[in-house]
Design an enzyme around this catalytic site. Structure first.
Site, mmCIF file in Angstrom:
data_model
loop_
_atom_site.group_PDB
_atom_site.id
_atom_site.type_symbol
_atom_site.label_atom_id
_atom_site.label_comp_id
_atom_site.label_asym_id
_atom_site.label_seq_id
_atom_site.Cartn_x
_atom_site.Cartn_y
_atom_site.Cartn_z
ATOM 1 C CG HIS A 1 0.256 6.389 -0.753
ATOM 2 N ND1 HIS A 1 -0.718 7.155 -1.337
ATOM 3 C CD2 HIS A 1 -0.361 5.758 0.294
ATOM 4 C CE1 HIS A 1 -1.870 7.005 -0.694
ATOM 5 N NE2 HIS A 1 -1.677 6.153 0.305
ATOM 6 C CG HIS B 1 0.293 8.857 -6.984
ATOM 7 N ND1 HIS B 1 -0.845 9.203 -6.291
ATOM 8 C CD2 HIS B 1 0.136 9.376 -8.216
ATOM 9 C CE1 HIS B 1 -1.646 9.900 -7.082
ATOM 10 N NE2 HIS B 1 -1.078 10.025 -8.254
ATOM 11 C CG HIS C 1 -1.766 1.198 1.371
ATOM 12 N ND1 HIS C 1 -3.100 1.207 1.063
ATOM 13 C CD2 HIS C 1 -1.478 2.461 1.800
ATOM 14 C CE1 HIS C 1 -3.601 2.413 1.279
ATOM 15 N NE2 HIS C 1 -2.633 3.192 1.741
ATOM 16 C CD GLU C 2 1.531 3.731 3.652
ATOM 17 O OE1 GLU C 2 1.757 4.764 2.994
ATOM 18 O OE2 GLU C 2 0.502 3.582 4.333
#
Length: 730
Positions: free
Chosen positions: A515, A518, A511-512
């Site tokens: 980010h 991104h 998940h992290e």
């Protein structure tokens, strides 16, 4: 470097305790920096050359990748560098306002985007370090520095001459011949001014300024109280029998070295493990109350603080012309209104509650007539039912999820999807636990950014998991690439032991890193909307999407290998894990939605309604009762420790994680429909329109460009086991 100036939110955003990423768009900024009225003179700030002598923030950083010289930075360096940065930005703003030439895109909009470089430089570092290695001195500095920034931020927002120039450029936007990114910068700059109150009357500006100043102090105080309350709670165990059910590895991790003593804390990883495995019900009750009653009484009581925050936000929204803070916040988001966000949550809550009742009945049947299941029992007995139903013990997975192998697994997924590479590099770091990688584009060899990882918990680090940046990307005068960091709070293993992760922790790593990608892959010219940008109900999409690769059998076969033998995780174990994936989703979904509804209700109050609230717990209980939340299911966050919304950037936005799940479930379904989880054509669209695009277009348009259509909710419901596993008809 090319900063995002304060008015658009970077410096302010650094106060946010956001679990996923620290950077926020202009529309999401909590006024964590506070202004003076437009007509009022800013207070004098002085800083001497002697105070700045040998200050590392006042020299060019020449280390590889532009990494801050962490070994040279002292706590005493921050305040003088901040003051000097503020003075320099004041001069930069004055130069724009006093420019005798007519306002143009270059001399007003681009010039504004470029202000605050030296201030951004120090605040990026300060914001990261106060979240990861804080101390009493830094904590005191937060209370001094952030109100200063609030004042400066609002002084920019409320500067009538500056807004007049922005308005002049915006009025002729269709005749300027701007390219897409230039036009987007102009649009977002103008929107930010308007949403922050630039068009208000002088009296209203003054009132908003005072509210912002108060919120800056209150949100900082809320976060401090929570940190102190969390760190102050410990249970000292001296009888190992009280730790029955816990794994040897976990007991080693919490044991005091050289003593027959074990320390239990309410750090999330310790708490979840104990609540799932610990057989001592009395001790589970102590842990349960210690966790859920944090910051709810005594010297660190956040109740009065959060009520005041809610009241001030409601009043500010009213001044801005909105019926509530939630209405103000959601206007530029995908959900558009609090009513639509609530309707979405309630739609998912209905099947979740039905499933939770079934789960409760299964657990009570296992308990029998000995006692009635309560909140402190859910994690423990849910795990027992899971083992009985699926013959599946989550601890059996851990030997296959060694932290280095998991990290390599997520690197490999990114490499397959986006043709990028990760090379370990030695850099200065703020803590010896931090590691760094040079990220490159394989096709061109170009440096994309520096990725850093700070994975372990420690007393000086706030809880949770999040992504943040030491430098944003931009390409105005020179190509500046980002410095991105993932922060987790994994319990350090005993000395000499490997770090073995639960599957929940594996998902958090993916998940992290979503980010992180991104932020790393961004190809946006202006830092204002580069990297992790967009409305809160969209920005979790790129991170949550990457989680889908974590448990795909093809991916598991590459990275999930026994840390001792190298054996690939057995297919039988994977099948059991996947079969159990929807287990306890009633509970998990209900606890999340309960917190999301609390957030919306706190922030849907009118100014008049908010003024009547005197008891945070009573208000909270009424909300939960209204939606039929069972008393044995605690909301994931109770109000007093809901840092996402009361000291972070997710106010009226916590629903966004589930909203983004519509996107990530639908988006991964697109790959599955092709029969190739690395489908090159789809991966190319994902890279271009999601990970590289930042906030270049509105979120719904970016998603359609990737997927080819709007998302449907059915994949989300199927993934959570709430509908039959069959193709959508809608």
């Amino acid at each position: 470097m090319t900063p995002k100036h304060i008015m658009l939110g970077t410096a302010a955003a650094l106060t946010l305790t956001v679990p996923a990423c620290e950077k926020t768009s202009s529309d999401e900024r909590e006024a964590a920096t506070a202004p003076a009225p437009a007509a009022a003179a800013l207070p004098e700030i002085t800083v001497t050359e002697a105070e700045l002598r040998d200050n590392p923030f006042r020299r060019e950083w020449t280390a590889d990748f532009g990494v801050p010289p962490f070994n040279d930075i002292r706590d005493t360096h921050y305040l003088p560098a901040v003051k000097k940065g503020i003075l320099e930005q004041r001069a930069e703003i004055a130069a724009i306002v006093d420019n005798p030439d007519a306002p143009t895109f270059e001399n007003t909009i681009v010039a504004l985007d470029q202000t605050g470089a030296s201030l951004d430089k120090v605040m990026k570092t300060f914001g990261n370090i106060t979240n990861t290695d804080t101390n009493d001195t830094l904590s005191a500095l937060e209370s001094e520095i952030y109100p200063m920034l609030t004042r400066e931020s609002d002084a920019i927002s409320f500067n009538p001459a500056l807004f007049e120039r922005v308005q002049a450029v915006y009025a002729k936007r269709d005749r300027l011949g701007l390219d897409e990114q230039d036009a987007r910068l102009l649009e977002l700059t103008h929107r930010s001014f308007v949403r922050q109150g630039a068009a208000l009357s002088p009296e209203a500006k003054a009132e908003v300024a005072a509210i912002n100043a108060a919120l800056s102090s209150l949100t900082t105080e809320f976060g401090k109280n929570l940190l102190l309350a969390t760190k102050s709670f410990q249970i000292e165990v001296t009888d190992e029998a009280d730790l029955a059910g816990l794994s040897d590895d976990f007991k080693k991790a919490i044991k005091v070295e050289g003593e027959d003593k074990w320390i239990l804390t309410v750090d999330r990883s310790v708490y979840e493990t104990f609540m799932t495995e610990g057989e001592n019900r009395d001790l589970r009750k102590q842990m349960f109350d210690g966790y859920r009653l944090r910051a709810s009484s005594g010297a660190h009581d956040n109740g009065p603080i959060l009520i005041r925050i809610a009241q001030l936000r409601a009043k500010r929204a009213e001044l801005m012309g909105y019926p509530s803070h939630a209405a103000y916040q959601l206007a530029p988001r995908m959900a558009k209104t609090p009513e639509q966000a609530e309707a979405f949550l309630v739609r998912v809550l209905e099947p979740a509650l039905a499933r939770a009742k079934e789960e409760r009945a299964d657990m009570q049947a296992l308990i029998g007539d000995d006692f009635q299941l309560e909140g402190q029992d859910w994690w423990f007995y849910a795990d027992k039912v899971r083992q009985a139903k699926y013959a599946f013990d989550g601890n059996a997975l851990k030997p296959y999820f060694e932290i280095g192998a998991v990290r390599q697994g997520v690197f490999d997924v990114a490499s397959h999807l986006f043709n990028i590479s990760f090379t370990p590099v030695a850099t200065d770091t703020w803590n010896p636990q931090v590691q760094s990688w040079d990220v490159k584009d394989n096709a061109t060899g170009a440096h994309l950014g520096l990725f850093m990882a700070d994975m372990y918990s420690r007393g000086s680090k706030r809880g949770g998991a999040w992504m943040s940046s030491f430098r944003n990307a931009s390409d105005v005068d020179e190509n500046i690439r980002p410095i991105v960091v993932n922060n987790l709070n994994i319990t350090p293993p005993a000395k000499g032991e490997p770090t073995l992760l639960s599957y929940d922790e594996v998902e958090t790593v993916f998940h992290e890193f979503g980010h992180g990608l991104h932020g790393l892959l961004t190809q946006v010219k202006y830092s204002t909307f580069s990297g992790v940008d967009g409305p809160k109900d969209y920005t979790e999409f790129p991170s949550q999407l990457l989680e889908h690769w974590a448990d795909d059998p093809e991916v598991l076969a590459k990275y999930a290998k026994h840390y001792k033998t190298g054996e690939v995780i057995p297919l039988e174990l994977v099948d059991k894990m996947n079969a159990a994936a929807a287990f306890n989703q009633g509970f998990k979904t209900t606890e999340y939605i309960a917190a999301s509804l609390l957030d919306l209700r706190w922030h849907s109050l009118s100014s008049e309604e908010a003024a009547k609230i005197t008891d945070a717990r009573a208000f909270e209980k009424q909300v939960l009762d209204d939606y039929g939340i069972p008393p044995e299911i605690e909301p994931r966050y109770r109000s007093q420790y809901f840092s996402h919304i009361f000291s972070g950037g997710y106010s009226a936005g916590y629903y966004g994680y589930l909203w983004a799940e519509i996107l990530d479930a639908d988006g991964f379904a697109a790959f599955k429909e092709t029969g190739d989880i690395y489908n090159p054509e789809l991966a190319g669209k994902l890279k271009k329109w999601i990970y590289e695009a930042g906030g270049m277009r509105e979120a719904d348009e970016l998603y359609r460009n990737f997927r080819g259509s709007d998302p449907t909710i059915e994949p989300l419901l199927r993934n959570r086991g709430f509908v039959d596993d069959k193709p959508s008809e809608g």
